[in-house]
Each structure stands twice: as structure tokens, then as C-alpha cells.
Design an enzyme around this catalytic site. Structure first.
Site, PDB file in Angstrom:
ATOM      1  N   PHE A 447      -2.363  -3.586  30.650  1.00 41.72           N
ATOM      2  CA  PHE A 447      -1.876  -2.421  31.392  1.00 41.72           C
ATOM      3  C   PHE A 447      -0.618  -1.827  30.766  1.00 41.72           C
ATOM      4  O   PHE A 447      -0.397  -0.608  30.850  1.00 41.72           O
ATOM      5  CB  PHE A 447      -1.640  -2.797  32.854  1.00 41.72           C
ATOM      6  N   HIS A 448       0.221  -2.647  30.143  1.00 43.02           N
ATOM      7  CA  HIS A 448       1.347  -2.083  29.392  1.00 43.02           C
ATOM      8  C   HIS A 448       0.841  -1.230  28.225  1.00 43.02           C
ATOM      9  O   HIS A 448       1.397  -0.152  27.955  1.00 43.02           O
ATOM     10  CB  HIS A 448       2.252  -3.207  28.867  1.00 43.02           C
ATOM     11  N   GLU A 449      -0.185  -1.699  27.550  1.00 42.85           N
ATOM     12  CA  GLU A 449      -0.744  -0.941  26.434  1.00 42.85           C
ATOM     13  C   GLU A 449      -1.368   0.367  26.933  1.00 42.85           C
ATOM     14  O   GLU A 449      -1.201   1.433  26.300  1.00 42.85           O
ATOM     15  CB  GLU A 449      -1.789  -1.783  25.712  1.00 42.85           C
TER      16      GLU A 449
END
Length: 522
Positions: A447-449
Site C-alpha cells: 500500500f505504500h508503493e
């Protein structure tokens, strides 16, 4: 001359007795006057009692009968009876100011009575209050940064502009806005599925399959819209943040309702007859959950009594100020440094290190402002409007001594979601703790990516690798904390890797990759 302390007490008692009887066997008037003097003197014993140790030391160290009589007289005032009543308070104050000072802290009294450590020594430094030093650091920080801001403005002028944050063709951002406004369709679909599951119109496998389809569509739909539109980074990043929040809320909603159905089923079968449990699907509960500052669904939440309008207005003003401060630092400091830099993995190594260190301070300021604006101001504003009672959105992550402790304290809504819907379900299914931790970090890395790579329309997996790199850092900081117990080695390692090196490197990598992509495409 050796003096027995017991003689002091007996002498002081005799002096008290002589005062009370009057001088020279005087009559009524003289006796009354003497008694009044003794009462005035005895009234000072409340404050004078703190000096009794010094007086006793004076008696032990003093010499001569004259000095002994004076000390005995003073001791008698400290052990005499305490007069009460409000009428004599002023006389007591005057007696406290004059009488004890004649005998307190004599030259013969010892000034050093016990072993003591210096306040900054290792044995006593954490027993002291360092509020004054903290105030000094704040004053110095403000002074130094004010000078740097003035120097920067004098040298470069005001550099704030739209540039990277807004698109020159803002009409292209409208599809992102329409996509954001259409996201509530997915919670509505999840509610309809749960309602049909409650009425047993479909099997459990069908319910789970439909929830998987709904949650997957809720994250893929915004990704496709962003990738097909030439929008600004800020618009795409905001939409991806909303999409990820909706996805996590839908997962919690589906998982919680599934668990409630299982509990209700066990109660109906008599397995947990002692539990009074009811399974209910409420649209009102879902609607409140979708806007509440939490990622974990439950039927009801703790609520505050009322909305504090004055407090809410102050928080809104702070939010505007800190948001503007972030924009100023980004445009005035970070963008010029990034534009004049090279790719961290290309060119001169020393030059790359210098750029990273120069970026570390402004990026740290922006990150701290972002934390304060998002986790403290915005979430508290939302909680105040909705009267949401549980406002523990973060803990003291700045004191974290290990990386895993930081992740447990920094973002409490996400941490509670991870523990509730990922970590403990893995443990209940027989997965080891280490593997469950890796799964949690993997989901966080994905989700950070998505939140960074999709708005940049560039998949280099720098954010993904940065989050997965936290796992060896967890092992390293845990080792350092166990080896150097009761020290700040782990906390310093966390600040160094996470803020001084990690974030500037991520900014440089994504910026130059985006610029290289735009240059090659043009």
C-alpha cells in the site's frame, strides 16, 4: 566540650517552663505578658520545624554555656505547641520571618550531610527535570531557522508556485474528483451483501467471494483512473489515500461481520450458551464507520458528550497554518535542492551523501508537520465533529527504541487494523509470529508503493523495498536494545535510518526516476 543531645531536650523543656512561669516570680500582669511572648514564639514553630536539623547540629558543634542556652531556647520554639486560630496568622508570619533566622544555618552547622550526585551525572540525569533545557533548544531552534529562512528569502526570493503540486491542465483532474465521489458505491454494495447474508439468502462462500470482488474493485478502480489521466501528483496521491482507507474499512467490515455470524451461529448451536450475543447489520453503523477516524468496524463506539466549537475553530486555524508551513518548506527548500541534485545511485558518491544530508532537515520538518497536521489536528477535528470518543491516534513514537516499537506507536488506526485483521488471524491459523510479522510488513509495503508509485505513474518499487527493509532493521534495533540496555542507542538508530537517510533517499529516487521518464517520453 561534649554535649549530649538529650541535655538539649531537657534544657529546652526547662526554658519553656521558666518562660511560662514568668521572670522573677512576677505577678499576674508580668506572667500574662510572659505567656503571650511564649505563645507568639511558639507560633513560629510551623515553619521553624524545617530548621530543627540545623539547630541540632549547631548544638552538637557549639561550645560554651552561652551558646548552649541560645540553641536550647531556639529548639524550644521548634518543639513547642502550635497555636491555632485565624486571628494569630499575621503574628505567626512575622515570627516566622524573624525568629528562626537568628539560629538557622550557623557557621558551625554542617553544610554537607549526605552523598549526592551531580544533576547531569549518569546516575541522576533521568531523575531531574530538563524542561529548561528543552525550552532553550526550542528557542535556539527558532532563532537558527528564522535566520536560515531570512537568508534564503534574501538570496532566492519567494519561490512558492504551483509547479509539481497542481496540473497546468486542471480539467484533467476532474475524473479523479468524480472517482473519489463515487467510492461510496462499494460500502453500499458490501452492506447489501451483508444484509442478504443476515437473511441467509446466500451461502457463506458466496458472501466471502462477493466481498473479495468488492474490495478488489474498490482499489483497482482508482488505480486505473489515475493511470489513464494526466493528473497532478497531489490529486492522485489524495485519491489513492482515500481508496486505501476505503479498502481497509471494507475488509474490516466484512471480517467483523463474518466473525459476528460465526459467534451468533455458535450461540444458536448452544456452544456458548452463557454468552448473550446478537448479530445485527445496520446501515447507520456502517455509514458512521465509513466517516469515523478509525479503520476497525464495530457496532458502536465511545462517544463524547458534545462538540466544543471554540476548540474546533482553534484546531482548524492550526491545520491551515501547518499546511501552509509544509507547502512553504517544500517549495522554498526541498524542490530547489532536489532539482540541483543527481540520482543517488549515479555520479559522485560524496555529492550524493551531501544532497541526502542537506535534504534530511527540511524533509524531517515536513514529515513532523505532516504528522501533527494529519494525526493530531485533522483526526481530532473529525473526531470532534462526529463526537468520536477514542482519540488515541498515536502514542509516544518519538521515544521508540526499536523499529517495531515505532510501528506499534506511530499510526494507531493502522496498527489496530493490522493486529485485528492480519496479525492475530495469522497466529490463530498456526502461522509463526515471525512469518505473521513479515506478512504484515508485506501488506504495508504494497500500500505504500501504491500511494506513491500510482500518482507518479512509475513502478520502481522503492517504497516497497523501503518498507520491507524495516524487517532487518527490526532485528538490528532489537539486538542493539538487548545489548545496550537502558540506553538510547535504539532510539538514535531509528532516527538515523528512518528520517536522516531513508526519507531523503526515497524523495531523490522517485524524483529523478520521474524526471528521467518525462525526459525520455518527451
Amino acid at each position: 566540650m561534649t554535649i549530649n543531645p538529650e541535655n538539649i531536650t531537657s534544657s529546652s523543656d526547662d526554658n519553656n517552663l521558666r518562660r511560662r512561669r514568668g521572670s522573677g516570680g512576677g505577678g499576674g500582669d508580668g506572667g500574662d505578658k510572659s505567656v503571650d511572648d511564649v505563645t507568639e514564639l511558639d507560633s513560629s514553630s510551623v515553619d521553624a520545624s524545617s530548621s530543627s536539623d540545623d539547630l541540632t547540629s549547631d548544638a552538637r558543634d557549639g561550645s560554651g554555656n552561652g551558646g548552649l542556652d541560645k540553641v536550647s531556647e531556639a529548639v524550644s520554639t521548634t518543639v513547642g505547641k502550635i497555636s491555632d486560630g485565624d486571628g494569630v496568622q499575621e503574628e505567626q508570619r512575622k515570627a516566622n520571618e524573624t525568629t528562626p533566622l537568628k539560629y538557622v544555618y550557623r557557621a558551625s552547622a554542617p553544610a554537607h550531610r549526605r552523598n549526592k550526585e551531580s544533576p547531569l551525572s549518569s546516575a541522576a540525569i533521568f531523575k531531574q527535570s530538563h524542561a529548561g533545557l528543552l525550552n532553550l533548544c526550542i528557542v535556539v531552534l527558532i532563532a537558527v531557522n528564522s535566520r536560515l529562512i531570512i537568508e534564503n528569502l534574501m538570496k532566492y526570493g519567494l519561490l512558492i508556485g504551483s509547479g509539481f503540486w497542481s496540473s497546468s491542465t486542471s480539467v484533467r483532474d476532474w475524473p479523479l474528483l468524480m472517482c473519489c465521489l463515487s467510492l461510496p458505491i462499494f460500502p453500499l454494495a458490501a452492506f447489501l451483501v451483508e444484509k442478504m447474508a443476515q437473511k441467509k439468502y446466500m451461502t457463506e462462500h458466496v458472501v466471502v467471494t462477493l466481498h473479495i470482488v468488492i474490495t478488489t474493485a474498490s482499489i483497482l478502480y482508482p488505480v486505473l483512473v489515475i493511470l489513464r489521466c494526466d493528473s497532478a501528483f497531489l490529486s492522485g496521491g489524495t485519491l489513492m489515500m482515500f481508496a486505501c482507507i476505503v479498502w481497509m474499512k471494507l475488509v474490516s467490515y466484512a471480517h467483523t461481520n463474518y466473525d459476528m455470524r460465526q459467534l451468533a451461529k455458535s450461540v444458536d448451536e448452544g456452544e456458548n450458551s452463557e454468552i448473550n450475543y446478537s448479530y445485527n447489520v445496520s446501515f447507520k453503523s456502517l455509514a458512521y464507520f465509513m466517516v469515523a477516524p478509525t479503520l476497525c468496524y464495530q457496532l458502536s463506539y465511545p462517544r463524547s458528550a458534545s462538540i466544543r466549537k471554540g476548540w474546533l475553530a482553534r484546531q482548524l486555524i492550526k491545520l491551515v497554518i501547518f499546511t501552509g508551513l509544509m507547502g512553504f518548506i517544500i517549495e522554498q527548500y526541498i524542490n530547489p535542492i532536489v532539482r540541483s541534485s543527481q540520482h543517488p545511485f549515479e555520479g559522485n558518491l560524496l555529492y550524493a551523501i551531501e544532497r541526502v544530508l542537506k535534504l534530511s532537515v527540511p524533509i524531517l520538518y515536513v514529515w513532523l508537520c505532516m504528522f501533527y497536521s494529519l494525526f493530531h489536528l485533522w483526526l481530532n477535528i473529525l473526531a470532534e465533529i462526529l463526537r468520536f470518543g477514542d482519540r488515541e491516534f498515536y502514542k509516544d513514537w518519538w521515544n521508540a527504541k526499536t523499529i517495531d516499537e515505532y510501528w506499534r506507536l506511530w499510526n494507531m488506526p493502522v496498527h489496530k487494523w493490522m493486529v485485528r485483521h492480519i496479525y492475530f488471524p495469522c497466529l490463530r491459523n498456526g502461522i509463526p509470529k515471525g512469518v505473521a510479522m513479515v506478512i504484515s510488513f508485506f501488506i504495508s509495503a504494497v500500500f505504500h508503493e501504491l500511494c506513491i508509485a500510482v500518482p507518479c505513474r512509475l513502478f520502481k518499487f522503492w517504497a516497497f523495498l523501503g518498507i520491507m527493509f524495516q524487517i532487518p532493521l527490526v532485528i538490528l534495533t532489537n539486538f542493539l536494545q538487548n545489548k545496550f540496555k537502558n540506553s538510547n542507542v535504539g532510539n538514535m538508530t531509528f532516527w538515523c535510518f528512518f528520517c536522516i537517510v531513508g526519507q531523503p533517499m526515497c524523495v531523490l529516487l522517485y524524483y529523478h526516476d520521474v524526471m528521467n521518464r518525462n525526459g525520455s517520453s518527451s
